[in-house]
Motif scaffolding. Structure first.
Motif, PDB file in Angstrom:
ATOM      1  N   THR A  58     -20.485  -8.255 -15.885  1.00  0.00           N
ATOM      2  CA  THR A  58     -21.545  -8.855 -14.811  1.00  0.00           C
ATOM      3  C   THR A  58     -21.032  -9.305 -13.823  1.00  0.00           C
ATOM      4  O   THR A  58     -20.193 -10.389 -13.958  1.00  0.00           O
ATOM      5  CB  THR A  58     -22.686  -9.300 -15.375  1.00  0.00           C
ATOM      6  N   LEU A  59     -21.072  -9.238 -12.481  1.00  0.00           N
ATOM      7  CA  LEU A  59     -20.954  -9.991 -11.375  1.00  0.00           C
ATOM      8  C   LEU A  59     -22.143 -10.499 -10.610  1.00  0.00           C
ATOM      9  O   LEU A  59     -22.782  -9.658 -10.405  1.00  0.00           O
ATOM     10  CB  LEU A  59     -20.048  -9.272 -10.519  1.00  0.00           C
ATOM     11  N   VAL A  60     -22.257 -11.782 -10.613  1.00  0.00           N
ATOM     12  CA  VAL A  60     -23.433 -12.584  -9.937  1.00  0.00           C
ATOM     13  C   VAL A  60     -22.816 -12.982  -8.568  1.00  0.00           C
ATOM     14  O   VAL A  60     -22.146 -13.781  -8.525  1.00  0.00           O
ATOM     15  CB  VAL A  60     -24.038 -13.636 -10.823  1.00  0.00           C
ATOM     16  N   LEU A  61     -23.594 -12.526  -7.516  1.00  0.00           N
ATOM     17  CA  LEU A  61     -23.216 -12.940  -6.026  1.00  0.00           C
ATOM     18  C   LEU A  61     -24.532 -13.659  -5.587  1.00  0.00           C
ATOM     19  O   LEU A  61     -25.609 -12.899  -5.514  1.00  0.00           O
ATOM     20  CB  LEU A  61     -23.081 -11.786  -5.159  1.00  0.00           C
ATOM     21  N   SER A  62     -24.368 -14.794  -5.573  1.00  0.00           N
ATOM     22  CA  SER A  62     -25.569 -16.035  -5.355  1.00  0.00           C
ATOM     23  C   SER A  62     -25.726 -15.808  -3.899  1.00  0.00           C
ATOM     24  O   SER A  62     -24.651 -15.472  -3.004  1.00  0.00           O
ATOM     25  CB  SER A  62     -25.234 -17.410  -5.841  1.00  0.00           C
ATOM     26  N   LEU A  63     -26.668 -16.269  -3.505  1.00  0.00           N
ATOM     27  CA  LEU A  63     -26.905 -16.552  -1.935  1.00  0.00           C
ATOM     28  C   LEU A  63     -25.674 -17.341  -1.141  1.00  0.00           C
ATOM     29  O   LEU A  63     -25.241 -16.853  -0.225  1.00  0.00           O
ATOM     30  CB  LEU A  63     -28.471 -17.113  -1.379  1.00  0.00           C
ATOM     31  N   SER A  64     -25.249 -18.158  -1.970  1.00  0.00           N
ATOM     32  CA  SER A  64     -24.446 -19.148  -1.326  1.00  0.00           C
ATOM     33  C   SER A  64     -22.865 -18.426  -1.074  1.00  0.00           C
ATOM     34  O   SER A  64     -22.338 -18.745  -0.278  1.00  0.00           O
ATOM     35  CB  SER A  64     -24.011 -20.493  -2.343  1.00  0.00           C
ATOM     36  N   PHE A  65     -22.669 -17.488  -1.946  1.00  0.00           N
ATOM     37  CA  PHE A  65     -21.436 -16.470  -1.920  1.00  0.00           C
ATOM     38  C   PHE A  65     -21.836 -16.085  -0.676  1.00  0.00           C
ATOM     39  O   PHE A  65     -20.667 -15.646   0.231  1.00  0.00           O
ATOM     40  CB  PHE A  65     -21.556 -15.447  -3.067  1.00  0.00           C
ATOM     41  N   PHE A  66     -22.678 -15.390  -0.259  1.00  0.00           N
ATOM     42  CA  PHE A  66     -22.903 -14.630   1.329  1.00  0.00           C
ATOM     43  C   PHE A  66     -22.657 -15.421   2.384  1.00  0.00           C
ATOM     44  O   PHE A  66     -22.343 -15.225   3.189  1.00  0.00           O
ATOM     45  CB  PHE A  66     -24.022 -13.921   1.264  1.00  0.00           C
ATOM     46  N   ILE A  67     -23.329 -16.791   2.178  1.00  0.00           N
ATOM     47  CA  ILE A  67     -23.218 -17.646   3.251  1.00  0.00           C
ATOM     48  C   ILE A  67     -21.721 -18.128   3.473  1.00  0.00           C
ATOM     49  O   ILE A  67     -21.193 -18.116   4.529  1.00  0.00           O
ATOM     50  CB  ILE A  67     -24.112 -18.938   2.970  1.00  0.00           C
ATOM     51  N   VAL A  68     -21.022 -18.599   2.337  1.00  0.00           N
ATOM     52  CA  VAL A  68     -19.503 -18.932   2.537  1.00  0.00           C
ATOM     53  C   VAL A  68     -18.699 -17.976   2.888  1.00  0.00           C
ATOM     54  O   VAL A  68     -17.808 -17.984   3.480  1.00  0.00           O
ATOM     55  CB  VAL A  68     -19.237 -19.542   1.050  1.00  0.00           C
ATOM     56  N   ARG A  69     -18.926 -16.508   2.614  1.00  0.00           N
ATOM     57  CA  ARG A  69     -18.183 -15.459   3.005  1.00  0.00           C
ATOM     58  C   ARG A  69     -18.028 -14.975   4.059  1.00  0.00           C
ATOM     59  O   ARG A  69     -16.993 -14.800   4.832  1.00  0.00           O
ATOM     60  CB  ARG A  69     -18.758 -14.136   2.141  1.00  0.00           C
ATOM     61  N   THR A  70     -18.913 -15.527   5.181  1.00  0.00           N
ATOM     62  CA  THR A  70     -18.924 -15.506   6.588  1.00  0.00           C
ATOM     63  C   THR A  70     -17.736 -16.227   7.321  1.00  0.00           C
ATOM     64  O   THR A  70     -17.351 -15.894   8.221  1.00  0.00           O
ATOM     65  CB  THR A  70     -20.339 -15.670   7.113  1.00  0.00           C
TER      66      THR A  70
END
Length: 183
Positions: A58-70
């Protein structure tokens, strides 16, 4: 099924990621995002399909993941929470980290190549200043969440924690080996 469709669209433009997933053919993984959770199976062609089978990882991609990925994909990759088969999860996470969205390619299907390229270029010219400001705002917000609110972990702290987990894992393995030798 929506998550598989989105990922397959991106995979179609990344043969390297597709071949990495093809090597995991038949394995199932659950991907959890703030908007959609789905269990997927890797197909022999490197694309993904919905699966009802229990996930192996299982891979959990939190909201912070998407914010930081930018603004920092490497740090974002460290924020993926893995459970289950860590090796499989790591390989899938790496393959997905190779994905990039090509706006001109998707627009070209609607308006043609020439107009799509001009629109993307025009958006870059007019969106450059707002885009730069938006990028700085996202980065500032991520730093606020990390430093002021304490919601996000600082990369140095995450590194220390990961090193501690690795040391603990090695210690447990050594202890298991010693116990087996005593039996």
């Amino acid at each position: 099924m929506m998550l598989a469709a989105v990922l397959n669209r991106l995979l179609a433009h990344s043969p390297v990621a597709q071949s990495e997933l093809a090597a995991q053919s038949g394995c199932t993984v659950r991907i959890e995002t703030p908007l959609k959770n789905e269990t997927l199976v890797m197909m022999p062609d490197g694309l993904l399909a919905h699966s009802e089978a229990p996930p192996e990882a299982t891979l959990v991609l939190s909201l912070s993941f998407f914010i930081v990925r930018t603004h920092d994909p490497a740090t974002a990759a460290q924020q993926i929470e893995l459970s289950g088969d860590a090796a499989l999860g790591g390989r899938v996470a790496h393959a997905l980290s190779l994905l990039r969205w090509d706006a001109a390619e998707d627009l070209s299907e609607l308006v043609g190549d020439v107009l799509a390229n001009r629109l993307v270029k025009l958006a870059g010219v007019f969106g450059g200043i707002p885009g730069a400001i938006g990028g700085r705002l996202v980065k500032s917000y991520a730093e606020y969440l990390r430093d002021e609110r304490g919601i996000l972990a600082h990369p140095v702290e995450v590194g220390r924690w990961a090193n501690g987990v690795n040391a603990l894992s090695r210690g447990v393995t050594e202890l298991e080996n010693r116990v087996q030798h005593l039996e």
